[in-house]
Design a protein around this motif. Structure first.
Motif, PDB file in Angstrom:
ATOM      1  N   THR A 106       0.830  -1.210   0.000  1.00 48.30           N
ATOM      2  CA  THR A 106       0.000   0.000   0.000  1.00 48.30           C
ATOM      3  C   THR A 106       0.863   1.258   0.000  1.00 48.30           C
ATOM      4  O   THR A 106       0.629   2.192  -0.777  1.00 48.30           O
ATOM      5  N   ILE A 107       1.873   1.276   0.874  1.00 49.09           N
ATOM      6  CA  ILE A 107       2.740   2.452   0.993  1.00 49.09           C
ATOM      7  C   ILE A 107       3.536   2.664  -0.292  1.00 49.09           C
ATOM      8  O   ILE A 107       3.696   3.802  -0.754  1.00 49.09           O
ATOM      9  N   GLN A 108       4.021   1.596  -0.902  1.00 46.51           N
ATOM     10  CA  GLN A 108       4.744   1.718  -2.167  1.00 46.51           C
ATOM     11  C   GLN A 108       3.834   2.227  -3.281  1.00 46.51           C
ATOM     12  O   GLN A 108       4.228   3.071  -4.092  1.00 46.51           O
ATOM     13  N   GLY A 109       2.595   1.731  -3.311  1.00 45.76           N
ATOM     14  CA  GLY A 109       1.636   2.200  -4.316  1.00 45.76           C
ATOM     15  C   GLY A 109       1.322   3.673  -4.143  1.00 45.76           C
ATOM     16  O   GLY A 109       1.187   4.425  -5.119  1.00 45.76           O
ATOM     17  N   LEU A 110       1.207   4.095  -2.893  1.00 47.40           N
ATOM     18  CA  LEU A 110       0.973   5.505  -2.569  1.00 47.40           C
ATOM     19  C   LEU A 110       2.153   6.355  -3.036  1.00 47.40           C
ATOM     20  O   LEU A 110       1.975   7.418  -3.644  1.00 47.40           O
ATOM     21  N   ALA A 111       3.373   5.865  -2.769  1.00 46.63           N
ATOM     22  CA  ALA A 111       4.580   6.593  -3.172  1.00 46.63           C
ATOM     23  C   ALA A 111       4.685   6.691  -4.692  1.00 46.63           C
ATOM     24  O   ALA A 111       5.043   7.747  -5.238  1.00 46.63           O
ATOM     25  N   GLU A 112       4.356   5.611  -5.378  1.00 44.26           N
ATOM     26  CA  GLU A 112       4.413   5.617  -6.848  1.00 44.26           C
ATOM     27  C   GLU A 112       3.395   6.594  -7.427  1.00 44.26           C
ATOM     28  O   GLU A 112       3.690   7.322  -8.378  1.00 44.26           O
ATOM     29  N   ALA A 113       2.181   6.614  -6.849  1.00 48.76           N
ATOM     30  CA  ALA A 113       1.133   7.522  -7.339  1.00 48.76           C
ATOM     31  C   ALA A 113       1.534   8.978  -7.121  1.00 48.76           C
ATOM     32  O   ALA A 113       1.265   9.846  -7.959  1.00 48.76           O
ATOM     33  N   ILE A 119      -1.622  11.055  -8.711  1.00 54.78           N
ATOM     34  CA  ILE A 119      -2.460  11.755  -7.737  1.00 54.78           C
ATOM     35  C   ILE A 119      -1.603  12.859  -7.126  1.00 54.78           C
ATOM     36  O   ILE A 119      -0.493  12.601  -6.656  1.00 54.78           O
ATOM     37  N   ALA A 120      -2.114  14.076  -7.157  1.00 53.49           N
ATOM     38  CA  ALA A 120      -1.376  15.211  -6.584  1.00 53.49           C
ATOM     39  C   ALA A 120      -1.607  15.220  -5.075  1.00 53.49           C
ATOM     40  O   ALA A 120      -2.379  16.028  -4.551  1.00 53.49           O
ATOM     41  N   ILE A 121      -0.934  14.313  -4.382  1.00 57.41           N
ATOM     42  CA  ILE A 121      -1.157  14.090  -2.953  1.00 57.41           C
ATOM     43  C   ILE A 121      -1.107  15.388  -2.150  1.00 57.41           C
ATOM     44  O   ILE A 121      -1.989  15.672  -1.336  1.00 57.41           O
ATOM     45  N   ASN A 122      -0.069  16.175  -2.386  1.00 61.20           N
ATOM     46  CA  ASN A 122       0.124  17.364  -1.555  1.00 61.20           C
ATOM     47  C   ASN A 122      -0.674  18.574  -2.019  1.00 61.20           C
ATOM     48  O   ASN A 122      -0.494  19.684  -1.504  1.00 61.20           O
ATOM     49  N   ASP A 130     -15.253  16.658  -0.545  1.00 56.48           N
ATOM     50  CA  ASP A 130     -14.710  15.518   0.199  1.00 56.48           C
ATOM     51  C   ASP A 130     -14.840  14.213  -0.585  1.00 56.48           C
ATOM     52  O   ASP A 130     -13.950  13.364  -0.540  1.00 56.48           O
ATOM     53  N   ALA A 131     -15.931  14.048  -1.305  1.00 58.41           N
ATOM     54  CA  ALA A 131     -16.165  12.812  -2.056  1.00 58.41           C
ATOM     55  C   ALA A 131     -15.118  12.620  -3.148  1.00 58.41           C
ATOM     56  O   ALA A 131     -14.730  11.482  -3.456  1.00 58.41           O
ATOM     57  N   GLU A 132     -14.639  13.713  -3.725  1.00 57.30           N
ATOM     58  CA  GLU A 132     -13.614  13.623  -4.768  1.00 57.30           C
ATOM     59  C   GLU A 132     -12.291  13.145  -4.184  1.00 57.30           C
ATOM     60  O   GLU A 132     -11.595  12.312  -4.772  1.00 57.30           O
ATOM     61  N   ILE A 133     -11.940  13.651  -3.006  1.00 56.62           N
ATOM     62  CA  ILE A 133     -10.725  13.192  -2.329  1.00 56.62           C
ATOM     63  C   ILE A 133     -10.851  11.705  -1.996  1.00 56.62           C
ATOM     64  O   ILE A 133      -9.932  10.918  -2.219  1.00 56.62           O
ATOM     65  N   PHE A 134     -12.001  11.341  -1.484  1.00 58.41           N
ATOM     66  CA  PHE A 134     -12.282   9.942  -1.129  1.00 58.41           C
ATOM     67  C   PHE A 134     -12.113   9.043  -2.352  1.00 58.41           C
ATOM     68  O   PHE A 134     -11.467   7.991  -2.292  1.00 58.41           O
ATOM     69  N   SER A 135     -12.663   9.478  -3.481  1.00 58.68           N
ATOM     70  CA  SER A 135     -12.600   8.691  -4.712  1.00 58.68           C
ATOM     71  C   SER A 135     -11.164   8.515  -5.197  1.00 58.68           C
ATOM     72  O   SER A 135     -10.749   7.406  -5.573  1.00 58.68           O
ATOM     73  N   GLN A 136     -10.399   9.585  -5.176  1.00 55.18           N
ATOM     74  CA  GLN A 136      -9.009   9.508  -5.639  1.00 55.18           C
ATOM     75  C   GLN A 136      -8.178   8.567  -4.785  1.00 55.18           C
ATOM     76  O   GLN A 136      -7.449   7.712  -5.295  1.00 55.18           O
ATOM     77  N   LEU A 137      -8.283   8.710  -3.472  1.00 51.69           N
ATOM     78  CA  LEU A 137      -7.429   7.928  -2.585  1.00 51.69           C
ATOM     79  C   LEU A 137      -7.836   6.463  -2.510  1.00 51.69           C
ATOM     80  O   LEU A 137      -6.978   5.578  -2.453  1.00 51.69           O
ATOM     81  N   THR A 138      -9.132   6.183  -2.503  1.00 55.82           N
ATOM     82  CA  THR A 138      -9.556   4.785  -2.416  1.00 55.82           C
ATOM     83  C   THR A 138      -9.344   4.040  -3.740  1.00 55.82           C
ATOM     84  O   THR A 138      -9.515   2.825  -3.792  1.00 55.82           O
ATOM     85  N   SER A 139      -8.939   4.760  -4.794  1.00 57.01           N
ATOM     86  CA  SER A 139      -8.595   4.085  -6.052  1.00 57.01           C
ATOM     87  C   SER A 139      -7.251   3.367  -5.923  1.00 57.01           C
ATOM     88  O   SER A 139      -6.902   2.526  -6.754  1.00 57.01           O
ATOM     89  N   LEU A 140      -6.488   3.694  -4.876  1.00 57.61           N
ATOM     90  CA  LEU A 140      -5.192   3.060  -4.647  1.00 57.61           C
ATOM     91  C   LEU A 140      -5.359   1.778  -3.839  1.00 57.61           C
ATOM     92  O   LEU A 140      -6.170   1.718  -2.915  1.00 57.61           O
ATOM     93  N   TRP A 141      -4.561   0.774  -4.166  1.00 54.67           N
ATOM     94  CA  TRP A 141      -4.648  -0.522  -3.491  1.00 54.67           C
ATOM     95  C   TRP A 141      -4.356  -0.356  -1.998  1.00 54.67           C
ATOM     96  O   TRP A 141      -3.357   0.253  -1.604  1.00 54.67           O
ATOM     97  N   GLY A 142      -5.243  -0.881  -1.165  1.00 56.57           N
ATOM     98  CA  GLY A 142      -5.026  -0.893   0.274  1.00 56.57           C
ATOM     99  C   GLY A 142      -5.461   0.363   1.005  1.00 56.57           C
ATOM    100  O   GLY A 142      -5.394   0.416   2.233  1.00 56.57           O
ATOM    101  N   ILE A 143      -5.870   1.390   0.267  1.00 55.83           N
ATOM    102  CA  ILE A 143      -6.357   2.615   0.918  1.00 55.83           C
ATOM    103  C   ILE A 143      -7.872   2.512   1.016  1.00 55.83           C
ATOM    104  O   ILE A 143      -8.576   2.584   0.014  1.00 55.83           O
ATOM    105  N   GLY A 144      -8.363   2.318   2.232  1.00 55.61           N
ATOM    106  CA  GLY A 144      -9.797   2.143   2.440  1.00 55.61           C
ATOM    107  C   GLY A 144     -10.437   3.340   3.105  1.00 55.61           C
ATOM    108  O   GLY A 144      -9.770   4.350   3.392  1.00 55.61           O
ATOM    109  N   PRO A 145     -11.737   3.248   3.382  1.00 55.81           N
ATOM    110  CA  PRO A 145     -12.473   4.364   3.979  1.00 55.81           C
ATOM    111  C   PRO A 145     -11.874   4.881   5.284  1.00 55.81           C
ATOM    112  O   PRO A 145     -11.806   6.086   5.493  1.00 55.81           O
ATOM    113  N   TRP A 146     -11.430   3.982   6.183  1.00 61.51           N
ATOM    114  CA  TRP A 146     -10.904   4.433   7.476  1.00 61.51           C
ATOM    115  C   TRP A 146      -9.682   5.315   7.294  1.00 61.51           C
ATOM    116  O   TRP A 146      -9.569   6.383   7.903  1.00 61.51           O
ATOM    117  N   THR A 147      -8.766   4.884   6.436  1.00 61.70           N
ATOM    118  CA  THR A 147      -7.537   5.648   6.201  1.00 61.70           C
ATOM    119  C   THR A 147      -7.862   7.033   5.667  1.00 61.70           C
ATOM    120  O   THR A 147      -7.287   8.039   6.107  1.00 61.70           O
TER     121      THR A 147
END
Length: 212
Positions: A106-113, A119-122, A130-147
């Motif tokens: 998950t962390i490597q996928g986040l770093a690659e994105a 994804i413009a993380i910063n 908020d829903a747009e942020i949710f959609s972008q981040l949960t598109s990454l493997w291992g990033i779920g609603p809680w995170t």
């Protein structure tokens, strides 16, 4: 790398908790018994990327254990958790630091994105929806609603996030309202609607209600 700064002043938060206290007497007692909610005022700001890495590390771990592992990862990244430095860390090094294989992926996928700018993380704080942020981040493997919920509450200072999947929020709500049976995430979702647009603040006081 841009770090999160204060987005909600103490005076703004006092107005929010005054509003909530007027709406609900049980909640008012918890608010009165604890310090002012700190959402939106981060005393130790970190980049959005590091905040997300912290959230991934914290998944299903006690705070102390998560803090220990996070400190080890900071050491591996030579003091700064950035996409470039994370991508250089091997799975064996991460495992030795206490990061599971799934969390490493998950962390490597986040770093690659982030590194590829897929994804413009910063820049996520610039997105008002908020829903747009949710959609972008949960598109990454291992990033779920809680995170994502934790990121939007504690890093972005969003006031209307209702993390019904968090066990602490559910247990705290049960304690505040003296429920005899465990509340389900779906039931809590309905109960929380009346607290909009300040559900993050209610969640924060649910956590406080569990403190001794």
């Amino acid at each position: 790398m841009k770090k999160s700064k204060s987005v909600i002043s103490p005076s703004q938060m006092r107005a929010v908790v005054a509003d909530l206290s007027e709406r609900d007497k049980r909640l008012a007692k918890v608010i009165a018994a604890h310090p002012l909610c700190t959402i939106g005022r981060n005393p130790n700001p970190v980049s959005h990327f590091e905040s997300l890495v912290e959230s991934v590390i914290s998944q299903q771990l006690a705070v102390k254990a998560a803090d220990t592992i996070h400190a080890r990862v900071v050491d591996l990244a030579k003091g700064e958790i950035s996409p470039q430095r994370i991508l250089r860390i091997t799975q064996a090094q991460m495992r030795a630091a206490g990061v599971s294989g799934a969390k490493y992926k998950t962390i490597q996928g986040l770093a690659e994105a982030a590194h590829s700018k897929r994804i413009a993380i910063n820049e996520l704080h610039k997105i008002e929806n908020d829903a747009e942020i949710f959609s972008q981040l949960t598109s990454l493997w291992g990033i779920g609603p809680w995170t994502v919920d934790m990121f939007m509450i504690f890093q972005l200072g969003r006031l209307d996030i209702w993390p019904t999947g968090d066990l602490g929020v559910r247990r705290g709500y049960e304690k505040i309202y003296k429920l005899k049976e465990e509340i389900t995430p779906r039931e809590l979702d309905k109960k929380g609607q009346k607290f909009s647009p300040y559900r993050s603040v209610v969640a924060w006081y649910c956590w406080r209600a569990l403190e001794k």
